[in-house]
Design a protein around this motif. Sequence first.
Motif, short mmCIF file in Angstrom:
data_model
loop_
_atom_site.label_atom_id
_atom_site.label_comp_id
_atom_site.label_asym_id
_atom_site.label_seq_id
_atom_site.Cartn_x
_atom_site.Cartn_y
_atom_site.Cartn_z
N PRO A 59 15.46 30.70 106.39
CA PRO A 59 16.86 31.05 106.17
C PRO A 59 17.18 31.15 104.68
N LEU A 60 18.36 31.67 104.37
CA LEU A 60 18.81 31.71 102.99
C LEU A 60 18.93 30.29 102.44
N ILE A 61 18.90 30.17 101.13
CA ILE A 61 19.02 28.84 100.51
C ILE A 61 20.47 28.38 100.61
N ASP A 62 20.65 27.23 101.20
CA ASP A 62 21.97 26.65 101.43
C ASP A 62 22.36 25.80 100.23
N ARG A 63 23.38 26.21 99.52
CA ARG A 63 23.76 25.48 98.31
C ARG A 63 24.19 24.05 98.61
N ASP A 64 24.64 23.78 99.84
CA ASP A 64 25.06 22.42 100.19
C ASP A 64 23.89 21.51 100.51
N ASP A 65 22.67 22.06 100.59
CA ASP A 65 21.48 21.25 100.82
C ASP A 65 20.46 21.50 99.71
N ILE A 100 26.13 21.74 92.73
CA ILE A 100 24.71 21.55 93.08
C ILE A 100 24.10 20.56 92.09
N PRO A 101 23.50 19.48 92.59
CA PRO A 101 22.91 18.49 91.68
C PRO A 101 21.76 19.06 90.85
N VAL A 102 21.59 18.51 89.64
CA VAL A 102 20.54 18.97 88.73
C VAL A 102 19.72 17.76 88.25
N VAL A 103 18.39 17.91 88.36
CA VAL A 103 17.45 16.91 87.84
C VAL A 103 16.59 17.62 86.80
N VAL A 104 16.45 17.00 85.62
CA VAL A 104 15.70 17.58 84.52
C VAL A 104 14.53 16.66 84.17
N ILE A 118 11.38 10.12 89.06
CA ILE A 118 11.87 11.47 89.33
C ILE A 118 12.00 11.70 90.83
N ALA A 119 11.00 11.24 91.59
CA ALA A 119 11.08 11.36 93.05
C ALA A 119 12.32 10.64 93.58
N ALA A 120 12.60 9.46 93.02
CA ALA A 120 13.79 8.71 93.45
C ALA A 120 15.07 9.46 93.10
N ALA A 121 15.11 10.10 91.92
CA ALA A 121 16.29 10.87 91.52
C ALA A 121 16.49 12.06 92.44
N ILE A 122 15.39 12.71 92.82
CA ILE A 122 15.48 13.84 93.75
C ILE A 122 15.98 13.36 95.11
N GLU A 123 15.43 12.27 95.59
CA GLU A 123 15.87 11.71 96.88
C GLU A 123 17.35 11.31 96.83
N ALA A 124 17.78 10.77 95.68
CA ALA A 124 19.18 10.31 95.54
C ALA A 124 20.18 11.45 95.66
N THR A 125 19.74 12.69 95.43
CA THR A 125 20.67 13.82 95.60
C THR A 125 21.03 14.02 97.06
N GLY A 126 20.18 13.54 97.97
CA GLY A 126 20.42 13.74 99.40
C GLY A 126 20.12 15.15 99.86
N ARG A 127 19.53 15.97 99.00
CA ARG A 127 19.24 17.37 99.32
C ARG A 127 17.77 17.51 99.70
N ALA A 185 5.36 17.11 100.85
CA ALA A 185 6.21 15.98 101.24
C ALA A 185 7.28 16.37 102.25
N GLY A 186 7.29 17.64 102.66
CA GLY A 186 8.23 18.08 103.68
C GLY A 186 9.52 18.69 103.16
N LYS A 187 9.59 18.94 101.86
CA LYS A 187 10.79 19.56 101.29
C LYS A 187 10.66 21.08 101.37
N ARG A 188 11.80 21.74 101.46
CA ARG A 188 11.79 23.19 101.27
C ARG A 188 11.85 23.44 99.77
N VAL A 189 10.96 24.29 99.28
CA VAL A 189 10.85 24.53 97.84
C VAL A 189 10.96 26.03 97.57
N ALA A 190 11.73 26.37 96.55
CA ALA A 190 11.82 27.76 96.09
C ALA A 190 11.70 27.75 94.57
N VAL A 191 10.80 28.58 94.04
CA VAL A 191 10.60 28.69 92.60
C VAL A 191 11.28 29.97 92.12
N VAL A 192 12.10 29.83 91.08
CA VAL A 192 12.79 30.99 90.51
C VAL A 192 11.81 31.65 89.53
#
Length: 195
Positions: free
Chosen positions: A2-8, A52-56, A95-104, A128-135
Motif C-alpha cells: 500500500p501507499l506509505i501512511d504518514r500516520d504510521d 511525522i516523527p524524525v530520528v537523526v 537508536i532502535a529504542a528511539a525508533i520504537e518510541a515513535t510508535g511507527r 526486524a519486521g518493519k516496512r522500510v522505504a528508501v528515498v
Amino acid sequence: MPLIDRDDCALVIIDVQEDFYPPHRLDVDRQRFHEMVGRIVWITSVADRLGIPVVVTEEDPDGSGHTVREIRDALPAGAVTLPKNAFAVWDNPDIAAAIEATGRTTLVLAGIETDICVAHSAIQLHHAGKRVAVVEDAAYSPGRAHERGLRRLSDRGIETLSTKELFYDWVRTIEAADTFHDTHRDLTVPAGVRL
C-alpha cells in the motif's frame, strides 16, 4: 504494497554530517551531494508540518562532525539525534529504542551512504519486521556505489521511491497537496523535484 501512511511513518536521516566527506575526497560529486541535502531539508520540513516523527543519526560525530546545518535547522522540535557506532541503525540500541518510541512501523530512510549505512539499516529494519522505504534521490554514495546500493535493496525486496513520490504518498489528494502548498509557502521545493 500500500501507499506509505504518514500516520504510521517515521523519517530516519542517516549520517548526513559536515565532515563525512572531507575536501580531499575527489570521488564525491559535491553538486549531487548538495542536491541530496536540499531534498532531505525539504522532506524534513514536510514531515515536521505533517507531524511525522524524525530520528537523526551521526556516525562517529567526533571524527565526522555533526549533521549539516541546513538539516539541523529544519528539524522539528521533537526530533532525536543520536550517535551511531554500528552501520545499521537497528544495531544501535539507543537508536532502535528511539525508533520504537515513535510508535511507527513504517520507516522512511534518507542519507548516506546508500550502499553501506542506508542499505544495512534498511535490511536490518526489514528483517526486524518493519516496512522500510528508501528515498533514492535523498540518499547518496559516491560514484557507482549509489546504484549498487539501490540494486542491493531491490534484490532484498526493499522499497525505493523518489522525494516526489513520498510527498504524494503523504498527502494523497489534490486538495491536500494544494492546501499544503498554500499553507506552507515558506517551503521551497528543491531543484529537480517537480510537484
